[in-house]
Design an enzyme around this catalytic site. Structure first.
Site, PDB file in Angstrom:
ATOM      1  N   THR A 157      20.883   0.334 -28.387  1.00 33.58           N
ATOM      2  CA  THR A 157      21.584  -0.943 -28.386  1.00 33.58           C
ATOM      3  C   THR A 157      22.884  -0.795 -29.177  1.00 33.58           C
ATOM      4  OG1 THR A 157      19.530  -2.208 -28.234  1.00 33.58           O
ATOM      5  CG2 THR A 157      21.468  -3.382 -29.017  1.00 33.58           C
ATOM      6  N   PHE A 172      25.852  -2.688 -31.185  1.00 31.82           N
ATOM      7  CA  PHE A 172      26.088  -3.917 -31.944  1.00 31.82           C
ATOM      8  C   PHE A 172      27.560  -3.996 -32.345  1.00 31.82           C
ATOM      9  CE2 PHE A 172      21.662  -2.906 -32.483  1.00 31.82           C
ATOM     10  CZ  PHE A 172      20.994  -4.128 -32.523  1.00 31.82           C
TER      11      PHE A 172
END
Length: 422
Positions: free
Chosen positions: A306, A308
């Site tokens: 992921t 960010f």
């Protein structure tokens, strides 16, 4: 770390004449002043950093011409980021102040018995002020303690004080209201794709992207102490986490129930005390909420990463001392092949595009186009989010955006700049 530059600040402080002229144009656009008077005949592109030979490669295909049309420019931000890859599990060294800091002392590495000791998420209406001690960076994230966003915050700022928020909107507002210094929000996952909600919020709030973090996500199935894996009949977690563990859950034949975040699912299982209920969350969430890890690394894809974004109230000025990434968002004028021509301004200057994302415009979602046979046709009008590898301190990036503004866009915003991984 990601850095963004406001046109006002850059125009006053830079000694680079090209950069002062570029950001001066930005400021004039913001004040509603006309910037360019465009001739109908094709001008020379030499002042935009394109040689005759470079332009010749695209002239026949893209018909790159200036056209006289109205446009406006609203800069968002510019950033520079250092990406860190997950090589080893990160052990946090700082926790949120208050009762939790006491609970997470040397003795607190045992399971929490009282969930009320955990910090309560901020809401959008929470107006409490941040502590005066500036020795720690306060970083807001969406979710409960033990969320992957919290791990991303610690990865970016190992000694930070993390502050949980109950939603993405509250996380943005926590920075705007000076409750925290920074915010960490997911923007893209290698399995689930883009987080569209946060793309939309970037335009609604006046924050600057000042950093970027990539986090390797390893999911675990958690349950109450002494519960066995085969006893689990239903599983709580965030919809993305449930989707990322599809094969494991299918083999178990469990019912899947959605929650707002993975750590919140672990907290719910601990609160309900149901032995047939599990949660998909991080290993640290199991430690915080007193749960057992029934299975580890249960995601379908081992490379579950992921990305960010780190947001702040103030931008940072990019330089040329290291490679940078820049993010912009724009809308296009009408015409055939305009999207191709818009992207060609980067190819002409050998600027690599690393991310392209489109979102329908909410203020004007439909565009009516004349059709000789049917009378009219309706198409979505889009916002285009683009990341490219160049710093706004570089003349080629300045020329590219100037070319883009004059010829092809209705509105342009710069959202950030950052350096790629070391």
């Amino acid at each position: 770390m990601c850095h963004w530059v406001s046109p006002e600040l850059t125009n006053k402080t830079t000694t680079n004449p090209g950069l002062r002229r570029f950001w001066g144009s930005f400021s004039m656009a913001l004040n509603g002043s006309p910037i360019w008077k465009v001739k109908t005949t094709p001008p020379s592109f030499s002042h935009l950093g394109v040689s005759g030979n470079g332009l010749g490669r695209f002239r026949s295909a893209s018909n790159l011409r200036f056209r006289s049309r109205k446009w406006e420019c609203c800069p968002l931000a510019q950033r520079a980021i250092t990406l860190v890859d997950d090589e080893k599990p990160f052990v946090p060294v700082a926790y949120t102040s208050g009762p939790v800091e006491k609970a997470l002392s040397s003795e607190s590495m045992r399971f929490h018995k009282d969930l009320n000791l955990l910090p309560k998420p901020l809401t959008a209406s929470d107006l409490s002020s941040s502590p005066a001690d500036g020795s720690k960076v306060r970083v807001a994230y969406q979710g409960s303690p033990g969320a992957y966003s919290e791990a991303a915050a610690w990865k970016a700022y190992p000694k930070c004080e993390t502050v949980p928020c109950d939603g993405f909107e509250s996380t943005f507002k926590a920075v705007e209201l000076w409750l925290v210094d920074k915010a960490v929000l997911p923007i893209e996952n290698s399995f689930g794709g883009s987080v569209h909600r946060n793309y939309d919020l970037l335009l609604r709030h006046r924050l600057h992207i000042v950093g970027e973090v990539k986090l390797l996500v390893n999911h675990s199935l958690l349950g109450l102490p002494s519960v066995k894996l085969e006893e689990i009949k239903r599983v709580f977690s965030h919809p993305q986490a449930l989707a990322q563990c599809e094969m494991m859950l299918t083999d178990l034949g469990t019912m899947r129930l959605n929650t707002d975040d993975t750590a919140g699912a672990a907290k719910m299982v601990a609160s309900l005390g149901l032995k047939d209920t599990g949660a998909i969350a991080s290993a640290r969430a199991a430690e915080i909420y007193g749960l057992d890890i029934l299975a580890q690394n249960i995601q379908d894809d081992d490379d579950n990463i992921t990305r960010f974004l780190i947001l702040a109230r103030e931008p940072i000025i990019p330089g040329t001392d290291r490679p940078y990434k820049t993010s912009i968002v724009f809308t296009l004028v009408e015409g055939p092949g305009v999207l191709f021509k818009a992207f060609a301004v980067f190819a002409l200057r050998e600027i690599e595009l690393t991310k392209i994302e489109s979102r329908p415009q909410r203020q004007r979602p439909l565009r009516v186009v004349d059709d000789s046979n049917e009378g009219s046709a309706k198409y979505f009008d889009y916002l285009f989010y683009v990341d490219f590898e160049a710093s706004m301190a570089e003349p080629r990036a300045q020329y590219a955006l100037e070319h883009l503004q004059i010829s092809f866009v209705r509105q342009l915003k710069s959202t950030g700049k950052l350096p790629p991984p070391m």
